[in-house]
Design a protein around this motif. Sequence first.
Motif, PDB file in Angstrom:
ATOM      1  N   GLY A  19       0.832  -1.209   0.000  1.00  0.00           N
ATOM      2  CA  GLY A  19       0.000   0.000   0.000  1.00  0.00           C
ATOM      3  C   GLY A  19       0.863   1.254   0.000  1.00  0.00           C
ATOM      4  N   TRP A  21       0.031   4.645   1.162  1.00  0.00           N
ATOM      5  CA  TRP A  21      -0.349   5.767   2.033  1.00  0.00           C
ATOM      6  C   TRP A  21       0.899   6.438   2.626  1.00  0.00           C
ATOM      7  CZ3 TRP A  21      -0.757   5.175   7.801  1.00  0.00           C
ATOM      8  CH2 TRP A  21      -1.355   6.275   8.422  1.00  0.00           C
ATOM      9  N   GLN A  27       6.197  11.420   1.073  1.00  0.00           N
ATOM     10  CA  GLN A  27       7.510  11.209   1.722  1.00  0.00           C
ATOM     11  C   GLN A  27       8.589  10.758   0.725  1.00  0.00           C
ATOM     12  OE1 GLN A  27       7.504   7.769   4.248  1.00  0.00           O
ATOM     13  NE2 GLN A  27       9.461   8.194   5.191  1.00  0.00           N
ATOM     14  N   ASP A  49      -2.804  -1.622  -2.829  1.00  0.00           N
ATOM     15  CA  ASP A  49      -3.860  -0.813  -2.198  1.00  0.00           C
ATOM     16  C   ASP A  49      -3.496   0.662  -2.213  1.00  0.00           C
ATOM     17  OD1 ASP A  49      -6.332  -0.723  -0.361  1.00  0.00           O
ATOM     18  OD2 ASP A  49      -4.838   0.405   0.771  1.00  0.00           O
ATOM     19  N   SER A 152     -13.915  -0.091   4.848  1.00  0.00           N
ATOM     20  CA  SER A 152     -12.728   0.110   5.682  1.00  0.00           C
ATOM     21  C   SER A 152     -13.173   0.651   7.035  1.00  0.00           C
ATOM     22  CB  SER A 152     -11.775   1.098   5.004  1.00  0.00           C
ATOM     23  OG  SER A 152     -10.684   1.379   5.851  1.00  0.00           O
ATOM     24  N   SER A 206      -1.462  -1.339   8.401  1.00  0.00           N
ATOM     25  CA  SER A 206      -0.447  -1.049   9.422  1.00  0.00           C
ATOM     26  C   SER A 206      -0.103  -2.275  10.276  1.00  0.00           C
ATOM     27  CB  SER A 206      -0.884   0.121  10.309  1.00  0.00           C
ATOM     28  OG  SER A 206      -1.102   1.288   9.543  1.00  0.00           O
ATOM     29  N   GLN A 210       3.032   0.943  11.583  1.00  0.00           N
ATOM     30  CA  GLN A 210       3.721   2.046  10.888  1.00  0.00           C
ATOM     31  C   GLN A 210       5.242   2.040  11.072  1.00  0.00           C
ATOM     32  OE1 GLN A 210       1.821   5.838  10.747  1.00  0.00           O
ATOM     33  NE2 GLN A 210       0.042   5.107  11.876  1.00  0.00           N
ATOM     34  N   LYS A 216      12.695  -0.387  15.645  1.00  0.00           N
ATOM     35  CA  LYS A 216      13.709   0.662  15.381  1.00  0.00           C
ATOM     36  C   LYS A 216      13.504   1.924  16.221  1.00  0.00           C
ATOM     37  CE  LYS A 216      11.570   2.654  11.213  1.00  0.00           C
ATOM     38  NZ  LYS A 216      11.758   2.874   9.764  1.00  0.00           N
ATOM     39  N   ARG A 228       9.381   7.385   9.479  1.00  0.00           N
ATOM     40  CA  ARG A 228       8.065   8.030   9.399  1.00  0.00           C
ATOM     41  C   ARG A 228       7.859   9.027  10.542  1.00  0.00           C
ATOM     42  NH1 ARG A 228       2.668   4.612   8.112  1.00  0.00           N
ATOM     43  NH2 ARG A 228       3.876   4.298   6.192  1.00  0.00           N
ATOM     44  N   SER A 287       9.077   2.626   2.627  1.00  0.00           N
ATOM     45  CA  SER A 287       9.695   3.826   2.064  1.00  0.00           C
ATOM     46  C   SER A 287      10.913   3.445   1.229  1.00  0.00           C
ATOM     47  CB  SER A 287      10.098   4.788   3.189  1.00  0.00           C
ATOM     48  OG  SER A 287      11.105   4.213   4.004  1.00  0.00           O
ATOM     49  N   ASN A 295      10.210  -7.659   4.363  1.00  0.00           N
ATOM     50  CA  ASN A 295       8.914  -7.924   5.001  1.00  0.00           C
ATOM     51  C   ASN A 295       8.133  -9.056   4.346  1.00  0.00           C
ATOM     52  OD1 ASN A 295       9.775  -5.752   6.417  1.00  0.00           O
ATOM     53  ND2 ASN A 295       8.091  -4.397   5.877  1.00  0.00           N
TER      54      ASN A 295
HETATM   55  P1  NDP Z   1       3.133  -0.602   7.960  1.00  0.00           P
HETATM   56  O1  NDP Z   1       2.670  -0.887   9.346  1.00  0.00           O
HETATM   57  O2  NDP Z   1       3.651  -1.734   7.132  1.00  0.00           O
HETATM   58  O3  NDP Z   1       4.251   0.566   8.062  1.00  0.00           O
HETATM   59  C1  NDP Z   1       5.042   0.867   6.948  1.00  0.00           C
HETATM   60  C2  NDP Z   1       6.208   1.772   7.309  1.00  0.00           C
HETATM   61  O4  NDP Z   1       7.058   1.153   8.275  1.00  0.00           O
HETATM   62  C3  NDP Z   1       7.090   2.021   6.102  1.00  0.00           C
HETATM   63  O5  NDP Z   1       6.594   3.051   5.269  1.00  0.00           O
HETATM   64  C4  NDP Z   1       8.428   2.321   6.737  1.00  0.00           C
HETATM   65  O6  NDP Z   1       8.424   3.677   7.185  1.00  0.00           O
HETATM   66  C5  NDP Z   1       8.436   1.393   7.951  1.00  0.00           C
HETATM   67  N1  NDP Z   1       9.040   0.078   7.614  1.00  0.00           N
HETATM   68  C6  NDP Z   1       8.500  -0.910   6.857  1.00  0.00           C
HETATM   69  N2  NDP Z   1       9.296  -1.986   6.812  1.00  0.00           N
HETATM   70  C7  NDP Z   1      10.373  -1.686   7.543  1.00  0.00           C
HETATM   71  C8  NDP Z   1      11.542  -2.411   7.865  1.00  0.00           C
HETATM   72  N3  NDP Z   1      11.716  -3.645   7.431  1.00  0.00           N
HETATM   73  N4  NDP Z   1      12.479  -1.813   8.664  1.00  0.00           N
HETATM   74  C9  NDP Z   1      12.287  -0.552   9.115  1.00  0.00           C
HETATM   75  N5  NDP Z   1      11.194   0.188   8.840  1.00  0.00           N
HETATM   76  C10 NDP Z   1      10.233  -0.375   8.072  1.00  0.00           C
HETATM   77  O7  NDP Z   1       1.953  -0.039   7.116  1.00  0.00           O
HETATM   78  P2  NDP Z   1       1.348   1.426   6.793  1.00  0.00           P
HETATM   79  O8  NDP Z   1       1.002   2.124   8.048  1.00  0.00           O
HETATM   80  O9  NDP Z   1       2.248   2.098   5.823  1.00  0.00           O
HETATM   81  O10 NDP Z   1       0.015   1.009   6.064  1.00  0.00           O
HETATM   82  C11 NDP Z   1       0.084   0.103   4.951  1.00  0.00           C
HETATM   83  C12 NDP Z   1      -1.027   0.373   3.989  1.00  0.00           C
HETATM   84  O11 NDP Z   1      -2.286   0.143   4.592  1.00  0.00           O
HETATM   85  C13 NDP Z   1      -1.121   1.812   3.476  1.00  0.00           C
HETATM   86  O12 NDP Z   1      -0.206   2.099   2.467  1.00  0.00           O
HETATM   87  C14 NDP Z   1      -2.536   1.828   2.960  1.00  0.00           C
HETATM   88  O13 NDP Z   1      -2.593   1.175   1.708  1.00  0.00           O
HETATM   89  C15 NDP Z   1      -3.258   1.002   4.019  1.00  0.00           C
HETATM   90  N6  NDP Z   1      -3.850   1.882   5.060  1.00  0.00           N
HETATM   91  C16 NDP Z   1      -5.209   2.000   5.070  1.00  0.00           C
HETATM   92  C17 NDP Z   1      -5.841   2.814   5.971  1.00  0.00           C
HETATM   93  C18 NDP Z   1      -7.331   2.889   5.934  1.00  0.00           C
HETATM   94  O14 NDP Z   1      -7.912   3.758   6.604  1.00  0.00           O
HETATM   95  N7  NDP Z   1      -7.992   2.034   5.203  1.00  0.00           N
HETATM   96  C19 NDP Z   1      -5.095   3.610   6.958  1.00  0.00           C
HETATM   97  C20 NDP Z   1      -3.672   3.368   6.919  1.00  0.00           C
HETATM   98  C21 NDP Z   1      -3.087   2.541   5.989  1.00  0.00           C
HETATM   99  P3  NDP Z   1       9.760   4.558   7.386  1.00  0.00           P
HETATM  100  O15 NDP Z   1      10.873   3.914   6.627  1.00  0.00           O
HETATM  101  O16 NDP Z   1       9.387   5.896   6.862  1.00  0.00           O
HETATM  102  O17 NDP Z   1       9.976   4.581   8.876  1.00  0.00           O
END
Ligand code: NDP
Length: 318
Positions: A19, A21, A27, A49, A152, A206, A210, A216, A228, A287, A295
Amino acid sequence: MDFRYLGNSGLKVSEISYGNWLTHGSQVENEQAKACVKAALEAGITTFDTADTYANTKAESVLGEALEGVRRESVEILTKVYWPTGPGGPNDTGLSRKHIHESINASLKRLKTDYVDVYQAHRYDTETPLEETMEAFADVVRQGKALYIGTSEWTAEQLQEGHRLARELRIPLVSNQPQYSMLWRVIEAEVVPASEELGIGQVVFSPIAQGVLTGKYLPGQQPPEGSRATDEKGGANMITRYLNDDVLTRVQQLKPIAEEAGLSLAQLAITWVLQNPNVSSAIIGASRPEQVTENVKAAGVKLEEGQLKQIDEALGSV
Ligand code: NDP
């Protein structure tokens, strides 16, 4: 990659979806966003997504570009309607017939496709009669612009009522997209039992809270640069609920459990949500492409009862 049916439909989705978002159009620069999509495709992810409101429509556009040249039949594209995509007029929010019809047409253009696989109500609209919403979704399905309908963060009661109308209209309401992770288990009480009865699958968001469930973020320390939590374009506001020393300390206690299982903490967290049979797919964000590659290895992993118990004990009542 393993695949699961989306609820009781015949549509198979990859256990792990990608996804965009807070990342695409915000970002993350476009080239990096496309590299993440490429990594997802290479890792076997077929389910993507997005939502019209992400980065005020830019996220859909970036995904549309990133998927150009990919055989349409080989991917499932999910998007959403509800929130405005710009400054917003009176009809730019919610699930009215007008907003649904205008939004699906705009989303298809940005995604460069004739149809989405699942069109999701991003939230429940308490102002619009549910009959109007479901009839508008039925039109979208009959016009071939969406194959399935999803929701959702709908409650059990909202899902039951929506599903009843969908059956009357003979359209497939087959999924719900809630937040779900080791740190956020709200759906287990009512949404999951109701969905199991209705044949609705959860496409959960998530799953690593997130990034918090990568371990980390350390208690008492500043968040790592570029994460993030430091993203002033919006991400920083979204993640704060988890950034307190109590939660972060407990997350650190999961590390030996992950190590013992031969998994990274992120992989443990993602596979944990997949142990719930009502979950059709876990949507990960990233990101950087390396995060996707790491993952996605959570797919197909089975956790034992003893490991699940250890996780519950480590987290306590967070
Ligand atoms: P995650 O919980 O998977 O968090 C993702 C973030 O975690 C990344 O952008 C990155 O951020 C960090 N990350 C991921 N893998 C690693 C790793 N291996 N090591 C270190 N950091 C890591 O999911 P999201 O919160 O991004 O949500 C996923 C998707 O769910 C969204 O894109 C969207 O499609 C959907 N969503 C839907 C919602 C709804 O209301 N329906 C609301 C929220 C999300 P960074 O590197 O910047 O720290």
